[in-house]
Design an enzyme around this catalytic site. Structure first.
Site, short mmCIF file in Angstrom:
data_model
loop_
_atom_site.label_atom_id
_atom_site.label_comp_id
_atom_site.label_asym_id
_atom_site.label_seq_id
_atom_site.Cartn_x
_atom_site.Cartn_y
_atom_site.Cartn_z
N LYS A 117 0.80 -1.22 0.00
CA LYS A 117 0.00 0.00 0.00
C LYS A 117 0.83 1.27 0.00
O LYS A 117 1.83 1.36 0.72
CB LYS A 117 -0.87 0.03 1.25
N TRP A 570 -13.36 1.39 4.24
CA TRP A 570 -13.53 1.12 2.81
C TRP A 570 -14.53 2.06 2.14
O TRP A 570 -15.04 1.78 1.07
CB TRP A 570 -13.88 -0.36 2.59
N CYS A 652 -8.40 -10.55 7.83
CA CYS A 652 -7.65 -11.32 6.84
C CYS A 652 -6.26 -10.76 6.62
O CYS A 652 -5.88 -10.40 5.53
CB CYS A 652 -8.37 -11.45 5.51
N HIS A 703 -6.68 -18.19 -1.25
CA HIS A 703 -6.23 -17.38 -2.40
C HIS A 703 -5.61 -18.25 -3.48
O HIS A 703 -5.31 -17.77 -4.56
CB HIS A 703 -5.26 -16.30 -1.93
#
Ligand code: GLN
Ligand code: ZN
Length: 763
Positions: A117, A570, A652, A703
């Site tokens: 990020k 978010w 997560c 994933h």
């Protein structure tokens, strides 16, 4: 005269043109030339939109990421791609995403660069890779070509480049056993490349260059402060003027350092560092330009122009020509054009400004300063009346919500009894085996499920029919779980498109855009919903679905909610109250949902806080105050239930070291986390901290399409039980299963249940 400029423009295009062009190219449906043509078109359009500014950013466009562009410009290209066929663009995509086109044969597939990020934004960059012997060889051809394009368009360009110190800081040394000092040792060679770049820019007729050094808003060690001095003193004789840009926060202890660096100008984020501007004006040597980022580049609200002018006018009087105006940071973090929105409520739409509107605001501010407010009186009056309407809007302000939040008392946050007592009651009530199994919420989102949702949304399906369809999906999901022999069930989340949007759509105070896309990484964009007003919950949001699911089985059905902190982090949030306040409002709304679920007989309730960590401030010194209100919000949400109702939470990610105390403070009965890739080592921190409650360390990496074997899961759980007593362990996947197919999920869960059986028989 105040000068106007911009730090960067969204590159993705109004309708995500770049995304579609890239993906087409990766699928080999278009040529490289046609991709380049789309890119050129976008650059030209973006420049056109900004043409009235005194300086227009060039070099902010990117096919994937500006940090990766910088690596390529500096000739810092990982050796694993150097021998591969193809040109620079092929290699660029290989580092970005592992391959240059989707069907690239195995010969040219490499591991993609690590992505992380960009400061506290949701934009992800490709981490530069260094070896101990990395040397830099400048190749500025791309940037120079874009400068040429801009020139042809009659644009006054200001190239934007990641500054040398931030670039070095962001990178990672790949050489084993290499340390920070080895990284700092790369500085001299790096500076040679930057110096050469400055010369090239000068030859290309550039007057000003922007060097982005956002690490100046973080806590820097002495060594890094020294690097700053060294770097910029070395570049002192630059033939072009350097504008050093910082953003996203206050400079604090780096303020003096920044003011003293021998550059021609300094850009500060006057939204997030407003309090420091006075000091900077005092300290900044009088030959330097001060650029103030007065338009918020991180959110989507209109600027209060008059208020901004009240503040700016005296500054302008003092600084005169030395004052530059800009958005606070690159506009990369906001959508392109609010005018594209056709379905937004007109009131709410009138309160918003996306990138194009922000550029307009900038022009108005500059004109008001340079020619007087009268020259833009009409625009200012309109702006004032729109913002007044926002302030007074009944849709944005709800007295009952404000009153409820203001009456906050500690009792709301506390469970009736401590975990040890609750655990006994819960054990008795649920009577679960050792190593109980569960999943994280979603089951595969099949094409059929998506079709049903989309038909319903587009009014091609009646509500009744939609319900029937969804109930059928839930039924299938429950039957699958029965067959698998899981212990605690979920309904599968078929009705949810997204874990935030689903709740946002049902809460008052939320708006959704059609085209409000923001780049997340590469061709991936997200469309954050907008919290425009006080949050309330007109009616229960999930109860009917979960209740129905519970009627289908005797196993406990876990209610599934998204937590307030994740919803907040978010979304685009309001700028007229602190984030903490908005978070509290969300907490009360979700609390009501928790209590309604409990009333409906649902006694295991999971509250996902997938994005709790993401909200951590850039400076560690500010972490605690964030964690205080974030954890408080979670506790208000969760802790109104009876002792024998079991609260789960899910996260997560796998970094808990520095926030474990806060995680424990949430006091969830069970926390499920991502661990399968870290070989349970991350549980060390739970062990050392003596984390008291139950944990489900993910044993199935969702994933990956791979199906984990029974052995692998047994062995992971055994490792876990060395750290956490078996009595407090759960067995579950890493995260929700919605992106997987049933063919992958079924055998994986068969193995997971088998692993749990083996473990409990032996435990
Ligand atoms: N309950 C959500 C799901 O299973 C959690 C998703 C997440 O953690 N990102 O899909
Ligand atoms: Zn997750």
């Amino acid at each position: 005269m105040a000068t106007t400029h911009n730090l960067g423009f969204p590159r993705i295009g109004k309708k995500r043109e770049l995304k579609f062009a890239l993906e087409k190219y990766w699928r080999k449906e278009t040529s490289k030339d046609s991709l380049q043509l789309t890119a050129l078109g976008l650059r030209q359009q973006n420049w056109q939109h900004q043409a009235d500014l005194d300086f227009v950013p060039v070099g902010d466009f990117s096919f994937y990421d500006q940090v990766l562009d910088t690596s390529f410009m500096l000739g810092n290209i990982p050796s694993r791609v150097s021998q591969l066929e193809g040109d620079d663009l092929d290699n660029y995509f290989r580092v970005a995403r592992g391959r240059s086109s989707n069907d690239e044969s195995s010969c040219c597939c490499v591991s993609a660069g690590e992505m992380t990020k960009w400061f506290d934004t949701n934009y992800h960059y490709i981490v530069p890779e260094f070896e101990q012997d990395t040397s830099f060889t400048l190749d500025a051809s791309q940037l120079l070509a874009q400068l040429q394009e801009a020139k042809q368009q009659g644009i006054t360009a200001k190239p934007v480049v990641i500054g040398p110190v931030t670039y070095l800081w962001l990178g990672k040394l790949k050489t084993e056993s290499a340390n920070e000092e080895d990284k700092l040792a790369l500085l001299d060679d790096l500076l040679k490349a930057y110096s050469q770049l400055l010369n090239f820019l000068h030859q290309a007729g550039v007057d000003w260059v922007q060097f982005d050094e956002p690490i100046l808003v973080t806590e820097l060690s002495q060594a890094w402060q020294h690097v700053f001095r060294k770097a910029y003193f070395q570049l002192t004789n630059s033939p072009v003027n350097i504008l050093l840009a910082t953003y996203f926060g206050e400079l604090q202890e780096n303020l003096q350092l920044a003011c003293k660096l021998p550059v021609a100008g300094l850009h500060l984020d006057a939204i997030n560092a407003r309090n420091e501007i006075e000091k900077v004006i005092d300290w900044l040597p009088t030959h330097k330009v001060l650029s103030l980022g007065v338009i918020n580049g991180r959110n989507i609200w209109k600027t209060h122009l008059n208020k901004t002018l009240d503040w700016l006018e005296p500054i302008h009087l003092r600084l005169q020509d030395r004052l530059w105006l800009a958005p606070s940071c690159s506009l990369l973090h906001v959508p392109v054009d609010v005018q594209s929105e056709e379905k937004l409520d007109p009131d709410i739409k009138s309160w918003l400004a996306f990138a194009l509107q922000k550029i307009d605001e900038l022009q108005v501010l500059a004109q008001a300063l340079n020619e007087g407010r009268d020259s833009v009186a009409k625009v200012l009056a309109e702006n004032a009346s729109t913002l007044l309407s926002r302030e007074q809007s009944k849709r944005a302000h709800n007295k009952a919500v404000k009153a409820r939040v203001s009456l906050l008392d500690n009792g709301l946050e506390k469970r009736q009894s401590p975990y040890s007592q609750r655990a006994k009651l819960q054990d008795k009530k649920f009577n679960l085996p050792l190593y109980p199994t569960t999943t994280i919420g979603s089951f595969p989102q099949t094409k059929a499920i998506r079709q049903i949702r989309s038909d319903y949304k587009n009014q091609k399906m009646t509500e009744k029919h939609y319900r029937q369809n969804m109930e059928r999906e839930i039924k299938t999901c429950v039957a699958e779980q029965e067959a698998l022999g899981l212990d605690v069930f979920v309904h599968g989340e078929p009705e949810r498109n997204d874990m935030v949007e689903y709740f946002g759509e049902q809460l008052e105070g939320y708006a959704f855009t059609q085209f409000g896309w923001v780049q997340s990484y590469g061709s991936r964009c997200v469309k954050p919903p907008i919290i425009f007003g006080d949050i309330s919950r007109p009616k229960a949001m999930t109860v009917e679905w979960i209740k129905y699911a519970q009627t289908l089985t005797d196993n406990p059905m876990k209610g599934m909610l998204t937590g307030p902190v994740t919803i907040l982090n978010w979304s685009f949030v309001r700028d007229d109250q602190p984030r903490s306040e908005t978070c509290l409002q969300l907490a009360f709304a979700i609390r009501d949902e928790v209590l309604d679920l409990e009333k409906a007989g649902i006694h295991i309730i999971q509250i996902d806080e997938a994005a709790l960590r993401e909200g951590l401030p850039l400076r560690k010194s500010q972490w605690q105050s964030y964690l205080d209100w974030a954890i408080q919000a979670f506790r208000i949400t969760a802790n109104g239930v009876a002792d024998d109702t079991q609260i789960h939470t899910h996260m997560c990610y796998s970094e808990f070291n520095d926030i474990i105390a806060a995680i424990a403070d949430m006091d969830a009965d069970v926390i499920t986390i991502e661990t399968s890739r870290s070989d349970m080592e991350l549980l060390d921190v739970f062990d050392e901290f003596q984390y008291p409650n139950e944990i489900g360390p993910g044993v199935y990496d969702i994933h990956s399409p791979n199906i984990p074997s029974v052995d692998s899961m047994v062995s992971l759980m055994k490792k876990a039980s060395l750290r956490i007593p078996a009595k407090r362990l759960w067995v579950n996947p890493d995260c929700g299963l919605k992106t997987r197919t049933w063919d992958e999920v079924r055998p994986a869960l068969v193995n997971m249940v088998e692993a749990s059986k083996l473990l409990s028989a032996r435990a």
